[in-house]
Motif scaffolding. Structure first.
Motif, short mmCIF file in Angstrom:
data_model
loop_
_atom_site.label_atom_id
_atom_site.label_comp_id
_atom_site.label_asym_id
_atom_site.label_seq_id
_atom_site.Cartn_x
_atom_site.Cartn_y
_atom_site.Cartn_z
N PHE A 8 0.86 -1.19 0.00
CA PHE A 8 0.00 0.00 0.00
C PHE A 8 0.89 1.23 0.00
O PHE A 8 1.92 1.26 0.65
CB PHE A 8 -0.87 0.03 1.26
N ASN A 19 -2.91 -2.57 -2.20
CA ASN A 19 -2.78 -4.02 -2.06
C ASN A 19 -2.21 -4.69 -3.32
O ASN A 19 -2.84 -5.53 -3.93
CB ASN A 19 -4.16 -4.62 -1.73
N LEU A 50 14.42 2.81 -3.00
CA LEU A 50 14.53 4.27 -3.01
C LEU A 50 13.32 4.93 -2.34
O LEU A 50 13.34 6.10 -2.00
CB LEU A 50 14.66 4.79 -4.45
N SER A 55 2.72 0.08 3.79
CA SER A 55 2.72 -1.24 4.40
C SER A 55 2.93 -2.27 3.31
O SER A 55 2.88 -1.94 2.12
CB SER A 55 1.40 -1.51 5.12
N PRO A 70 19.17 0.62 -0.32
CA PRO A 70 19.26 0.36 -1.75
C PRO A 70 20.63 -0.12 -2.20
O PRO A 70 20.72 -0.96 -3.09
CB PRO A 70 18.92 1.72 -2.38
N HIS A 71 21.69 0.41 -1.56
CA HIS A 71 23.01 0.06 -2.09
C HIS A 71 23.44 -1.35 -1.73
O HIS A 71 24.47 -1.82 -2.20
CB HIS A 71 24.06 1.10 -1.66
N PHE A 75 20.34 -4.86 -6.86
CA PHE A 75 19.39 -4.78 -7.95
C PHE A 75 19.87 -3.73 -8.95
O PHE A 75 20.30 -2.66 -8.56
CB PHE A 75 18.00 -4.34 -7.45
N PHE A 79 17.30 3.91 -15.52
CA PHE A 79 16.36 5.04 -15.45
C PHE A 79 15.90 5.45 -16.85
O PHE A 79 16.59 5.23 -17.84
CB PHE A 79 17.03 6.23 -14.78
N PHE A 85 26.45 9.42 -15.03
CA PHE A 85 27.21 10.42 -14.28
C PHE A 85 27.97 11.30 -15.26
O PHE A 85 28.88 10.83 -15.95
CB PHE A 85 28.17 9.73 -13.30
N PHE A 96 31.47 1.98 -12.14
CA PHE A 96 31.10 2.58 -10.86
C PHE A 96 30.67 1.55 -9.81
O PHE A 96 31.20 1.49 -8.70
CB PHE A 96 29.97 3.60 -11.06
N GLY B 4 -8.46 -6.99 2.53
CA GLY B 4 -7.76 -5.84 1.95
C GLY B 4 -8.08 -4.57 2.72
O GLY B 4 -7.19 -3.80 3.08
N VAL B 7 -6.44 -4.53 6.14
CA VAL B 7 -5.02 -4.21 6.03
C VAL B 7 -4.86 -2.72 5.80
O VAL B 7 -4.03 -2.05 6.39
CB VAL B 7 -4.39 -5.00 4.86
N ASN B 8 -5.74 -2.20 4.95
CA ASN B 8 -5.66 -0.80 4.60
C ASN B 8 -5.79 0.09 5.82
O ASN B 8 -5.06 1.05 5.99
CB ASN B 8 -6.78 -0.48 3.60
N THR B 11 -2.70 -0.10 7.85
CA THR B 11 -1.61 0.61 7.20
C THR B 11 -1.67 2.07 7.39
O THR B 11 -0.67 2.73 7.59
CB THR B 11 -1.72 0.47 5.70
N GLY B 15 1.05 4.15 8.55
CA GLY B 15 1.58 5.08 7.57
C GLY B 15 1.71 6.48 8.14
O GLY B 15 2.71 7.15 7.93
N ARG B 468 18.23 11.69 -9.22
CA ARG B 468 18.31 10.33 -9.76
C ARG B 468 19.75 9.90 -9.98
O ARG B 468 20.03 8.70 -10.02
CB ARG B 468 17.52 10.23 -11.05
N GLN B 471 20.46 8.42 -6.79
CA GLN B 471 19.75 7.16 -6.69
C GLN B 471 20.40 6.08 -7.54
O GLN B 471 20.52 4.93 -7.13
CB GLN B 471 18.30 7.36 -7.09
N ALA B 472 20.81 6.48 -8.75
CA ALA B 472 21.48 5.52 -9.63
C ALA B 472 22.72 4.99 -8.94
O ALA B 472 22.99 3.79 -8.93
CB ALA B 472 21.85 6.19 -10.95
N ALA B 473 23.48 5.91 -8.31
CA ALA B 473 24.69 5.48 -7.62
C ALA B 473 24.35 4.52 -6.49
O ALA B 473 25.04 3.52 -6.29
CB ALA B 473 25.43 6.70 -7.07
N SER B 474 23.25 4.81 -5.77
CA SER B 474 22.97 3.95 -4.63
C SER B 474 22.45 2.58 -5.09
O SER B 474 22.75 1.58 -4.46
CB SER B 474 22.02 4.64 -3.65
N THR B 475 21.73 2.51 -6.22
CA THR B 475 21.33 1.18 -6.69
C THR B 475 22.54 0.41 -7.21
O THR B 475 22.51 -0.81 -7.29
CB THR B 475 20.30 1.23 -7.83
N SER B 479 27.15 3.52 -0.86
CA SER B 479 26.53 3.91 0.40
C SER B 479 26.36 5.43 0.38
O SER B 479 26.96 6.12 -0.44
CB SER B 479 27.44 3.50 1.56
N PRO B 480 25.53 5.97 1.28
CA PRO B 480 25.32 7.42 1.27
C PRO B 480 26.63 8.21 1.27
O PRO B 480 26.75 9.21 0.56
CB PRO B 480 24.52 7.66 2.55
#
Lengths: 365, 573
Positions: A8, A19, A50, A55, A70-71, A75, A79, A85, A96, B4, B7-8, B11, B15, B468, B471-475, B479-480
């Motif tokens: 969710f 769901n 990310l 839930s 994520p790191h 996976f 994009f 870069f 990288f 459902g 659960v909602n 959540t 949330g 991004r 984000q690309a670097a982290s995927t 690490s941060p």
């Protein structure tokens, strides 16, 4: 391998995902298909780590990924606008992830070379990523994601920024690479042709839920809902009213386009409103008939229909109308009638001609 | 369906908690970014400002006599600023036409030349004008050399000198703002007026000028603002006879020790500049509203055009080259008698003025060899770089991803930019008077002035890094910390260098605040130049020229560095 369970997600007051559950098996390519704003990219970013769901769970090989940043997920994510870069050249972009994994220099250069070769960019390593064309940048992004040998590959509208011919070529390459590497993949797109071309299984996302799931052939043959049929562009979706059964157990449906006879497994009652799909592909050999001179004089529907050569068997339906638009499309003509219905025909009538065509009509429930 | 929904409901409870948690976390993290810059601003700007206000509002300051004393100064300040602005428009508008409508050889060079004075420290410009027009200047010395018996002298009065210096300083503003508006004007409008029967003069008066009015107004207000708050030029060229608000604050604070009156003057000054700034920002927005396709510039064709371009090019190049060239020339030329050589004057080339900088003479204006001033300046500038980068980075990071908090804080952090340097110095004296003996007050004052520039240089670069990429670097497994090291830092390197050079240059040339708070034994280059110029004698004068030349060289080198590092499309004013 990947299991997404009861996800969710709400943005502000708008529930975006309600769901969501699905799985991706080993070596399988699953396509998330949906209109923009359907939450498919958000779902992808959650799997990448990310974003986090309100839930629900994401498991990989039975392990809950909630606390894995994520790191550390291993996976690969490609994009839409590549996210290369800009301060690194092609080699360093691809390397990288390997550097982050503290690999030895020889191993890195070996892997970079093989990744670039896999995406047909051998010899591009020293180039600046800013000088590459869109297609080349996309390949670098793919090579970068492949180089880390990810446990799962994810694509977020990867071909969205490219032109049509380039897209088709890259799509074929991508399919070959996915087959060759056997990496499970999730592919997000709003383009149904792209989805059908690459997916082993298609998930259609609408209103925050998966409303249809199946192989491309299955989904194409049985859209099962008006939205899916319309979204996939399978034909004209029209409304009708049940008018009782025929002798051989088919339903008669009345609509503003005439009466149709359809076979279906739904339970209907008389007078119920239903959606019908008029498939534009004409059964048999795409024949159409025009009203003969006699009919023009009297201008009566009955007389016109009398001359229509009705196809045999299952397909007893005919649509009629005056042609309002005829467009040439490679091996066929798209013929639109004045009532909004359209069909594909082998040879085209003139605009303004009254025609009748035998078509296949299905019940969408 | 039932499960459902259940659960909602669960959540959404969960949330809310999660989103509240992230909200608080984000809020805290931005607040921690702001902690250092805001503390610094509060201590170095707002607290001193409140002290000045408190001084001003006390009944012993707000007396009729005090107010009457300020009246003359206020009037003269407005008078000189208005005259300077009009003069600047008189040269600036034709120059704007020249640059936006015509092509000629060396155009970009000449345009760059007109911008140089604006980037130079005020003391360098003042010293340049002194070297050309002053009593020891090239013009008057050559004149008296040619006509030794003439009683007529060829140097303009201090007032005229100030006006010309302001013209020299600010013409580039009119060229930039009005020129931009001119080249953005739709050429079809003028052509339409032509086809409707208007001759070129009427086109200019009825179409072009009205369309340019917002930009001319904006340029005028900005020029007025700079003339109104000008300090170094008035102090160094005005011979202590002429006094504006800005110099009067200095005189009252440092020479008369009348801090309440200085505070009153600075509040009047602040209110005036605030009013003009508000007007300026109003017209600055309007000046861009007619922007459309650009009018192409072309080579002059008719005789009239050729006459206009050639004479203006000649005028501009003479006006802008002469003072800048005469400064280094004068610093290497002996034109009068040295110490103890009253009868015999040796004219000619000399490097004595530079050599003299390394000698600590008894009875000189310094307690230390003048060369020490250069070392002091470099030390202060380095400290300013470190401080302003340390404070500027977190602020720029917060501003690059603005939330409601940032929209309030953004103008706040730019406020020191609008206040005069002398007032900032006065605030330091009033608030931190007991620490005046420490040389470490100076880099803090310089940081206060440099900080807005540093933030403005860093912020677009930080904002230009798409999320991004991180984000690309982290995927990919970064690490941060590794994301920061491998993505942010390399991309920000150029902008950081540009910002650092900005801070360095500003600190090197800062005059107003430094003059108020620097200790006599820790002079900076601009302070040393002022002291040399205020002393009699050819040697002192020559050393002032030498110092100013060194400062000019250092600043020019810095400007070239900034140009190299600067992001394309970064705004200019």
């Amino acid at each position: 391998m990947l299991e997404v369970k009861n996800i969710f997600k709400t943005y502000g007051d708008n529930p975006l995902l309600k769901n969501i559950s699905f799985t991706v098996a080993e070596g399988e390519t699953v396509c998330l298909l949906g209109a923009s704003g359907s939450g498919k990219s958000t779902l992808l970013r959650m799997i990448a780590g990310l974003e986090s769901p309100d839930s629900g769970f994401i498991f990989f090989d039975g392990l809950d990924l909630a606390s894995t940043p994520p790191h550390l997920r291993d996976f690969g994510l490609v994009f839409q606008d590549y996210a290369l870069f800009p301060h690194l050249n092609v080699n360093d972009n691809v390397a990288f992830g390997l550097k982050m994994r503290r690999m030895g220099r020889d191993e890195i250069s070996e892997r970079v070379a093989s990744s670039l070769e896999l995406v047909n960019l051998k010899g591009f390593g020293g180039r600046s990523v800013n000088d590459l064309s869109g297609g080349e940048q996309q390949r670098v992004a793919l090579a970068r994601a492949l180089a880390i040998r990810p446990r799962l590959l994810m694509f977020d509208e990867p071909l969205g920024a490219l032109d049509r011919t380039l897209r088709e070529g890259l799509l074929n390459e991508l399919r070959t690479i996915l087959q060759k590497t056997n990496i499970p993949a999730i592919y997000v797109t709003h383009d149904q042709e792209e989805a059908f071309a690459i997916a082993d299984r298609v998930l259609i996302l609408h209103g925050g839920a998966i409303i249809r799931e199946g192989t491309p052939a299955d989904v194409w043959a049985n859209p099962m809902s008006a939205y899916v049929a319309e979204f996939l562009g399978l034909g004209s979706v029209i409304e009708g009213k049940e008018r009782g059964k025929t002798k051989d157990g088919m339903w008669k449906v009345e609509s503003e386009f005439g009466e149709f006879v359809v076979g279906c497994e739904h339970k209907h009652s008389k007078g119920e409103k239903v959606h019908l799909l008029v498939r534009p592909f004409v059964e048999e050999s795409n024949r159409w008939s025009s009203s003969p001179a006699r009919a023009e004089r009297s201008d009566s529907e009955d007389e016109a229909s009398r001359d229509v050569s009705r196809p045999e068997g299952n397909n007893r339906n005919t649509i009629r109308g005056v042609t309002s638009d005829v467009v040439f499309q490679q091996d066929k003509f798209k013929v639109t009638l004045d009532n909004g219905l359209y069909v594909y025909l082998k040879d085209a009538p003139k605009v303004g001609k009254k025609i009748a065509v035998g078509v296949k009509v299905e019940c969408l429930g | 369906m039932y499960t459902g929904r259940q659960v909602n409901r669960e959540t959404s409870k969960h949330g809310n908690k999660a989103s509240l948690y992230t909200c608080v976390r984000v809020y805290l993290s931005t607040l921690s970014l702001w902690l250092l810059p805001l503390t610094f601003l509060a201590l170095a700007f707002f607290f001193p400002l409140s002290k000045i206000l408190a001084f001003t509002l006390s009944p012993s300051t707000l007396t009729l006599e005090n107010l009457r004393n300020t009246q003359h100064v206020v009037l003269f300040t407005f008078y000189q600023a208005t005259l300077s602005t009009l003069l600047t428009l008189l040269l600036g508008i034709p120059s704007a036409i020249l640059f936006s409508r015509f092509d000629f050889r060396g155009k970009s060079l000449l345009r760059a030349l007109t911008a140089v004075p604006f980037l130079l420290p005020t003391v360098v410009v003042a010293a340049s004008f002194n070297s050309l027009f002053g009593t020891h200047g090239l013009l008057s010395t050559f004149y008296s050399f040619l006509f030794p018996l003439s009683s007529f002298t060829l140097h303009p009065s201090p007032f005229i000198l100030i006006l010309i210096a302001h013209l020299f300083y600010n013409t580039t503003i009119v060229i930039r703002i009005v020129g931009a508006a001119l080249s953005n004007l739709n050429p079809k409008l003028e052509q339409a007026a032509r086809s409707l029967g208007a001759d070129s003069l009427r086109v200019w008066l009825n179409v072009t000028l009205p369309l340019l009015r917002p930009s001319i107004l904006a340029a005028s207000l900005l020029v007025f603002l700079f003339d109104f708050t000008s300090f170094g030029v008035i102090l160094l060229l005005g011979n202590s006879q002429l006094s504006t608000l800005e110099t009067e604050i200095y005189f009252q604070a440092v020479r008369q020790f009348n801090l309440p009156l200085a505070a009153l003057l600075s509040i009047i000054q602040l209110l005036c500049t605030l009013a003009v700034s508000i007007l300026y920002s109003k017209y600055a927005i309007r000046s861009t509203q007619y922007a459309s396709r650009s009018t192409p510039s072309r080579r002059p064709k008719t005789l009239k055009q050729k006459l206009f371009t050639t004479s203006l090019i000649f005028l501009l190049s003479t006006f802008f080259i002469l003072p800048l060239a005469s400064l280094p020339f004068r610093s290497l030329t002996r034109l009068e008698a040295d110490r103890g050589q009253r009868s015999e004057v040796q004219y000619g080339f000399t490097t004595d003025y530079y050599k003299e900088l390394f000698i600590n003479r008894r009875g000189s204006v310094f307690y230390v060899p003048p060369f020490q001033a250069i070392l002091n300046s470099l030390t202060y500038a380095s400290a300013t770089v470190i401080l302003s980068i340390l404070l500027g980075f977190p602020a720029a990071f917060a501003l690059a991803h603005p939330t409601r908090l940032e929209k309030i804080l953004d103008p706040l952090i730019m406020l020191p930019l609008g206040s005069s340097a002398v007032m900032l110095g006065l605030g330091f004296i009033i608030t931190y008077g007991k620490w005046l003996a420490s040389p470490w007050l100076v880099p803090f004052a310089h940081t206060l002035i440099a900080l807005p520039f540093v933030i403005r240089a860093l912020q677009p670069a930080i904002a230009s890094i798409p999320n991004r990429l991180r984000q690309a670097a982290s995927t990919l497994g970064a690490s941060p910390l590794e994301v920061w090291k491998n993505i942010d830092l390399p991309i920000l390197r150029r902008a950081t260098l540009a910002a650092a050079t900005f801070a360095f240059t500003i600190s090197l040339g800062e005059f107003g605040a430094t003059l108020l708070i620097s200790r006599p034994e820790y002079p900076t280059i601009p302070v040393a130049i002022e002291r040399f110029l205020s002393q009699p004698g050819g040697l002192n004068y020559g050393q002032a020229m030498a110092m100013a030349t060194i400062l000019m060289a250092l600043t020019t080198a810095s400007i070239l560095l900034i140009e190299k590092f600067r992001l394309p499309n970064a705004s200019e004013f």
